[in-house]
Design a protein around this motif. Sequence first.
Motif, short mmCIF file in Angstrom:
data_model
loop_
_atom_site.label_atom_id
_atom_site.label_comp_id
_atom_site.label_asym_id
_atom_site.label_seq_id
_atom_site.Cartn_x
_atom_site.Cartn_y
_atom_site.Cartn_z
N ARG A 73 -14.52 -9.57 8.19
CA ARG A 73 -13.25 -9.45 8.93
C ARG A 73 -13.31 -10.38 10.15
O ARG A 73 -14.21 -10.25 10.99
CB ARG A 73 -13.01 -8.01 9.38
N HIS B 87 -8.31 5.57 1.68
CA HIS B 87 -8.90 4.57 2.58
C HIS B 87 -7.89 3.76 3.39
O HIS B 87 -8.22 3.23 4.44
CB HIS B 87 -9.85 3.63 1.82
N HIS C 260 -13.31 1.01 -3.67
CA HIS C 260 -12.12 1.34 -2.87
C HIS C 260 -10.90 0.44 -3.15
O HIS C 260 -9.77 0.89 -3.07
CB HIS C 260 -12.46 1.37 -1.37
N ASP C 261 -11.14 -0.84 -3.48
CA ASP C 261 -10.01 -1.76 -3.71
C ASP C 261 -9.90 -2.18 -5.18
O ASP C 261 -9.26 -3.18 -5.48
CB ASP C 261 -10.18 -3.02 -2.84
N HIS D 242 -14.92 -9.19 0.12
CA HIS D 242 -14.54 -8.10 1.04
C HIS D 242 -15.12 -6.76 0.55
O HIS D 242 -15.68 -5.99 1.32
CB HIS D 242 -13.01 -8.03 1.15
N ASP E 212 -13.75 -0.56 5.97
CA ASP E 212 -12.71 -1.43 5.43
C ASP E 212 -12.17 -2.36 6.52
O ASP E 212 -11.77 -3.49 6.26
CB ASP E 212 -11.58 -0.54 4.89
FE LIG Z 1 -10.35 -3.00 1.44
#
Ligand SMILES: [Fe+2]
Length: 198
Positions: A142, A118, A58-59, A29, A136
């Motif tokens: 996704r 985010h 970001h994650d 992801h 995201d």
């Molecule tokens: Fe994410």
Amino acid sequence: MKDAVKVMQKFDDIKKFVQGVMSEKRFAHTMGVAEEASRLAGIWDVNPEKAYLAGLIHDVAKELPYSDAKRIIESSGLLDDGDAFPDSVALHGFMAAHIAKTKLNITDEDVLNAARYHTTGRVGMSVLEKIIYVADFTEQGRPYPQAKEVREISERDLDAAVLREADHVIKFIIDSGRVLCTTTVEVRNSFLNNSKRG
Ligand SMILES: [Fe+2]
Ligand SMILES: [Fe+2]
């Protein structure tokens, strides 16, 4: 594509760090977000390297236990006085910015803010923040149809994509009986008001 490969090589160490702190699924992801963010950056006149980097980090704190993240945030004075303590969903963004700054030596405030905000977005987002917020939701991995819809919108109107995404997120959270973060509502209302004005 050649540029994307070069950018990837440049951030190889960061990529390895990120890969080491998350599951394979989340890493896939993460890479999807970095690639989609760098693609959107090309459309919306933002430095693609910055977008790629922001996607990459970001994650980074997503799999850190909430209690650990809460303790670190509280003891390091990361929040300004008067800032509400972020809820468990928003916290991993704040934590990602902290890790990126202290462990990965990333100092670019726009990149850090893109990671920091985010999950909920915020009123007055920069273009890069909007790109990460959207990527995201719309990266190629996704599976839901809303991702395709928002991805298409993001190619012609980034603000409209943020608004549509916020609509979907709010509906989803209500349908799943979870607590709705007020920032998401504020973001949605502000983009809606701007779209009516424009
Ligand atoms: Fe994410
Ligand atoms: Fe996240």
